[in-house]
Design an enzyme around this catalytic site. Sequence first.
Site, PDB file in Angstrom:
ATOM      1  N   ASN A  10     -26.868  -2.202  15.418  1.00 15.31           N
ATOM      2  CA  ASN A  10     -26.541  -2.016  14.009  1.00 15.31           C
ATOM      3  C   ASN A  10     -25.116  -2.531  13.800  1.00 15.31           C
ATOM      4  OD1 ASN A  10     -25.969  -1.097  11.449  1.00 15.31           O
ATOM      5  ND2 ASN A  10     -25.941   1.080  11.996  1.00 15.31           N
ATOM      6  N   HIS A  92     -29.530   6.161   7.768  1.00 18.62           N
ATOM      7  CA  HIS A  92     -28.368   6.258   8.657  1.00 18.62           C
ATOM      8  C   HIS A  92     -27.406   7.316   8.091  1.00 18.62           C
ATOM      9  CE1 HIS A  92     -24.791   5.276  10.944  1.00 18.62           C
ATOM     10  NE2 HIS A  92     -25.579   4.630  11.786  1.00 18.62           N
ATOM     11  N   GLU A  94     -24.322   7.406   7.857  1.00 20.19           N
ATOM     12  CA  GLU A  94     -23.241   6.879   7.012  1.00 20.19           C
ATOM     13  C   GLU A  94     -23.728   6.698   5.579  1.00 20.19           C
ATOM     14  OE1 GLU A  94     -22.095   3.563   9.483  1.00 20.19           O
ATOM     15  OE2 GLU A  94     -21.305   4.971  10.963  1.00 20.19           O
ATOM     16  N   GLU A 163     -29.433  10.528  16.130  1.00 19.16           N
ATOM     17  CA  GLU A 163     -28.031  10.136  16.222  1.00 19.16           C
ATOM     18  C   GLU A 163     -27.143  11.308  15.799  1.00 19.16           C
ATOM     19  OE1 GLU A 163     -27.577   5.596  15.933  1.00 19.16           O
ATOM     20  OE2 GLU A 163     -27.496   6.390  13.902  1.00 19.16           O
ATOM     21  N   GLY A 169     -19.628   6.389  17.084  1.00 18.14           N
ATOM     22  CA  GLY A 169     -18.337   5.698  17.071  1.00 18.14           C
ATOM     23  C   GLY A 169     -17.180   6.505  17.621  1.00 18.14           C
ATOM     24  N   SER A 208     -22.518   6.275  20.490  1.00 17.69           N
ATOM     25  CA  SER A 208     -21.626   5.867  21.585  1.00 17.69           C
ATOM     26  C   SER A 208     -22.375   5.413  22.847  1.00 17.69           C
ATOM     27  CB  SER A 208     -20.634   6.995  21.919  1.00 17.69           C
ATOM     28  OG  SER A 208     -19.789   7.234  20.816  1.00 17.69           O
TER      29      SER A 208
HETATM   30  C1  PEP Z   1     -24.670   3.917  14.839  1.00 16.96           C
HETATM   31  O1  PEP Z   1     -23.888   3.761  13.933  1.00 16.96           O
HETATM   32  O2  PEP Z   1     -25.893   3.913  14.615  1.00 16.96           O
HETATM   33  C2  PEP Z   1     -24.154   4.110  16.191  1.00 16.96           C
HETATM   34  C3  PEP Z   1     -24.929   4.653  17.069  1.00 16.96           C
HETATM   35  O3  PEP Z   1     -22.846   3.726  16.405  1.00 16.96           O
HETATM   36  P1  PEP Z   1     -22.060   3.731  17.819  1.00 16.96           P
HETATM   37  O4  PEP Z   1     -22.986   3.153  18.857  1.00 16.96           O
HETATM   38  O5  PEP Z   1     -20.864   2.874  17.570  1.00 16.96           O
HETATM   39  O6  PEP Z   1     -21.726   5.154  18.117  1.00 16.96           O
END
Ligand code: PEP
Length: 250
Positions: A10, A92, A94, A163, A169, A208
């Site tokens: 992503n 997501h 976000e 997630e 992140g 992460s």
């Molecule tokens: C994401 O935004 O879906 C995600 C998993 O980000 P990251 O791997 O950077 O934690």
Amino acid sequence: MARGKLVAGNWKMHGVAADLGEVNAISMAAETARIDVALCLPATLIERAVRAARGFAIGGQDVHQADKGAHTGCVSAAMLLDAGARLTIVGHSERREAQGESDADVKAKAEAALSAGLDVILCIGESDAVREAGHAVDTVCGQIDASLPESIADPARFSVAYEPIWAIGTGKVPSTDDIAEMHAALRGRLIHKFGEAGKLVRILYGGSVKASNAVEFFAVPDVDGALVGGASLNAADFVPIVEAASAQAS
Ligand code: PEP
């Protein structure tokens, strides 16, 4: 029928034409991988990335639930397909947080995307406060119950991504025991909703994921791949994650 692994990247709001070389470099690994690979890109890059990508799918990061209409700045499933996308992320965290998307919105988006012919990765996950309060599993099961599409014609075209928001992140990750507990609970909800087909839906872990921890995550029961943010932005970080999943593919 077994669930093959999927590693999806992503890019979020990253990427311009100069970054298409990364798509090319990822192609080299994707072509020989024994798993499914996808990159969900900014809408502006999809068409050019589709031309550069070999051996893997390009997708969007969100889709509007309506076919067309007065929705300034939004992209429909037909538009994503027209650009060459084969999948989209919905829900997501976000977008749930910054755009105020509800479970009902996410469900409508998933249904619109699937019926138009896009594969879907539907995201769910708890906040730090919810995990600290001991309500992670109940909360995330509530989210999935309220966000799942009413039906899925082909379970191989629909994935769920767990997630934890606090892991995205941040470099912080749940223990493998916590991931196993959550994925087992989610598998139960999928079977409750879809019956036997629920056993064939992939459940990805996201938050992460890096080359250094991917092997450990992919060994957890019911972890059928990963949704990767930061480490998907360049081939040097992303390809080892693809290779880790491919090495564990039966
Ligand atoms: C994401 O935004 O879906 C995600 C998993 O980000 P990251 O791997 O950077 O934690």
